[in-house]
Design a protein around this motif. Structure first.
Motif, short mmCIF file in Angstrom:
data_model
loop_
_atom_site.label_atom_id
_atom_site.label_comp_id
_atom_site.label_asym_id
_atom_site.label_seq_id
_atom_site.Cartn_x
_atom_site.Cartn_y
_atom_site.Cartn_z
N GLY A 44 30.52 60.33 54.72
CA GLY A 44 31.08 61.29 53.77
C GLY A 44 31.95 60.70 52.68
N PHE A 45 31.96 59.37 52.57
CA PHE A 45 32.74 58.74 51.50
C PHE A 45 32.01 58.92 50.17
CE2 PHE A 45 34.83 56.91 55.02
CZ PHE A 45 35.98 56.26 54.60
N ARG A 46 32.78 59.02 49.10
CA ARG A 46 32.16 58.96 47.77
C ARG A 46 32.29 57.53 47.26
NH1 ARG A 46 35.98 59.99 43.38
NH2 ARG A 46 38.05 59.84 44.30
N VAL A 47 31.41 57.16 46.36
CA VAL A 47 31.37 55.80 45.83
C VAL A 47 31.48 55.87 44.32
CG1 VAL A 47 29.97 53.70 45.70
CG2 VAL A 47 29.90 55.11 47.76
N PHE A 48 32.36 55.08 43.73
CA PHE A 48 32.54 55.17 42.28
C PHE A 48 33.03 53.84 41.71
CE2 PHE A 48 37.19 55.36 42.19
CZ PHE A 48 37.48 55.74 43.51
N GLU A 49 32.97 53.72 40.40
CA GLU A 49 33.52 52.56 39.70
C GLU A 49 34.51 53.07 38.66
OE1 GLU A 49 30.56 49.84 38.22
OE2 GLU A 49 29.30 50.13 40.01
N LEU A 50 35.39 52.21 38.19
CA LEU A 50 36.33 52.61 37.15
C LEU A 50 35.60 52.79 35.82
CD1 LEU A 50 39.49 50.39 37.83
CD2 LEU A 50 39.08 52.78 38.44
N PRO A 51 36.08 53.70 34.97
CA PRO A 51 35.43 53.89 33.67
C PRO A 51 35.60 52.65 32.78
CG PRO A 51 37.45 55.18 33.83
CD PRO A 51 37.22 54.61 35.18
N ALA A 52 34.71 52.52 31.81
CA ALA A 52 34.69 51.32 30.95
C ALA A 52 36.02 51.12 30.23
CB ALA A 52 33.54 51.42 29.95
N TRP A 53 36.69 52.22 29.86
CA TRP A 53 37.93 52.07 29.09
C TRP A 53 39.05 51.40 29.90
CZ3 TRP A 53 41.76 54.59 31.59
CH2 TRP A 53 41.46 55.75 32.28
N GLU A 54 38.87 51.30 31.19
CA GLU A 54 39.87 50.58 32.00
C GLU A 54 39.78 49.07 31.76
OE1 GLU A 54 42.19 51.32 34.29
OE2 GLU A 54 41.70 53.25 35.23
N LYS A 55 38.64 48.62 31.23
CA LYS A 55 38.41 47.19 30.96
C LYS A 55 38.69 46.32 32.21
CE LYS A 55 39.43 47.10 25.97
NZ LYS A 55 38.32 47.94 25.63
N SER A 56 38.24 46.79 33.34
CA SER A 56 38.43 46.00 34.55
C SER A 56 37.19 45.12 34.77
CB SER A 56 38.68 46.90 35.77
OG SER A 56 37.51 47.58 36.12
N LYS A 57 37.28 44.26 35.73
CA LYS A 57 36.19 43.32 36.03
C LYS A 57 34.92 44.08 36.43
CE LYS A 57 34.63 39.15 36.75
NZ LYS A 57 34.57 38.19 35.62
N ASP A 58 33.77 43.59 36.00
CA ASP A 58 32.50 44.20 36.41
C ASP A 58 32.28 44.01 37.91
OD1 ASP A 58 31.88 44.90 33.86
OD2 ASP A 58 30.59 43.17 33.47
N GLY A 59 31.53 44.92 38.50
CA GLY A 59 31.11 44.74 39.87
C GLY A 59 32.18 45.03 40.91
N ILE A 60 33.11 45.90 40.56
CA ILE A 60 34.11 46.35 41.55
C ILE A 60 33.75 47.80 41.89
CG2 ILE A 60 36.53 46.66 42.11
CD1 ILE A 60 35.82 43.75 41.41
N VAL A 61 33.47 48.04 43.15
CA VAL A 61 33.01 49.36 43.60
C VAL A 61 34.05 49.93 44.56
CG1 VAL A 61 31.11 50.60 44.69
CG2 VAL A 61 30.65 48.48 43.46
N TYR A 62 34.37 51.21 44.40
CA TYR A 62 35.37 51.86 45.26
C TYR A 62 34.73 52.89 46.15
CZ TYR A 62 38.76 49.82 42.03
OH TYR A 62 39.50 48.95 41.27
N THR A 63 35.30 53.03 47.34
CA THR A 63 34.89 54.15 48.20
C THR A 63 36.14 54.88 48.65
OG1 THR A 63 34.97 52.86 50.23
CG2 THR A 63 32.85 52.99 49.11
N SER A 64 36.00 56.19 48.74
CA SER A 64 37.13 57.01 49.16
C SER A 64 36.61 58.33 49.70
CB SER A 64 38.04 57.26 47.94
OG SER A 64 39.11 58.10 48.31
N LYS A 65 37.40 59.00 50.53
CA LYS A 65 37.00 60.32 51.03
C LYS A 65 37.55 61.39 50.15
CE LYS A 65 35.26 60.32 55.56
NZ LYS A 65 35.35 60.74 56.93
#
Ligand code: SF4
Ligand code: SF4
Length: 131
Positions: free
Chosen positions: A110-131
């Motif tokens: 039941g976790f959702r999976v997401f990445e930060l939006p481009a405007w955050e200018k964070s490193k590519d290929g960082i994936v987050y999971t959270s409930k």
């Protein structure tokens, strides 16, 4: 190209900053330089202030990788994990080929999976999971 994604399980992150400091020490960064930091998600009124009202207080954290992060190529070459991933004491971080399986497992729970939006200018290929 080898898979160099980092999966962050926000449910396991306790905001200890070990990842950031391990990166700093491992990569011999100057005192004021961080390639990765940890945000506190609380009330929005200041760092490390919880959200909610007593006794229902809560706080969570989000590690963030800057574009300066190199994904530790020398560590990968020697068959080790990046400093940040290797040193997380709560197994909140997963690296490389392990990411797909962990994403699948967490999605099934039941976790959702997401990445930060481009405007955050964070490193590519960082994936987050959270409930
Ligand atoms: S990702 Fe791990 S090392 Fe980094 S702040 Fe969260 S629990 Fe600590
Ligand atoms: S992958 Fe390596 S360079 Fe990037 S934040 Fe982690 S320890 Fe630092």
């Amino acid at each position: 190209m080898a898979d160099s994604r980092i999966l962050v399980n926000l449910q396991r992150c306790t905001g200890c900053w070990t990842c950031s400091l391990a990166c700093k020490v491992g990569n011999d960064l100057d005192d004021k330089v961080f390639w990765q930091t940890v945000r506190t998600l609380g009330s929005g009124e200041g760092i490390d202030r919880p959200a909610g009202t007593w006794p229902d207080l809560h706080m969570s954290w989000m590690p963030v990788w800057s574009e300066s992060c190199t994904k530790c190529p020398s560590r990968i070459k020697e068959g080790s994990l990046p400093y940040c991933v290797y040193n997380c004491p709560n197994a909140a971080l997963t690296f490389g080929e392990e990411v797909d399986g962990e994403v699948e497992r967490l999605r099934s729970e039941g976790f959702r999976v997401f990445e930060l939006p481009a405007w955050e200018k964070s490193k590519d290929g960082i994936v987050y999971t959270s409930k």
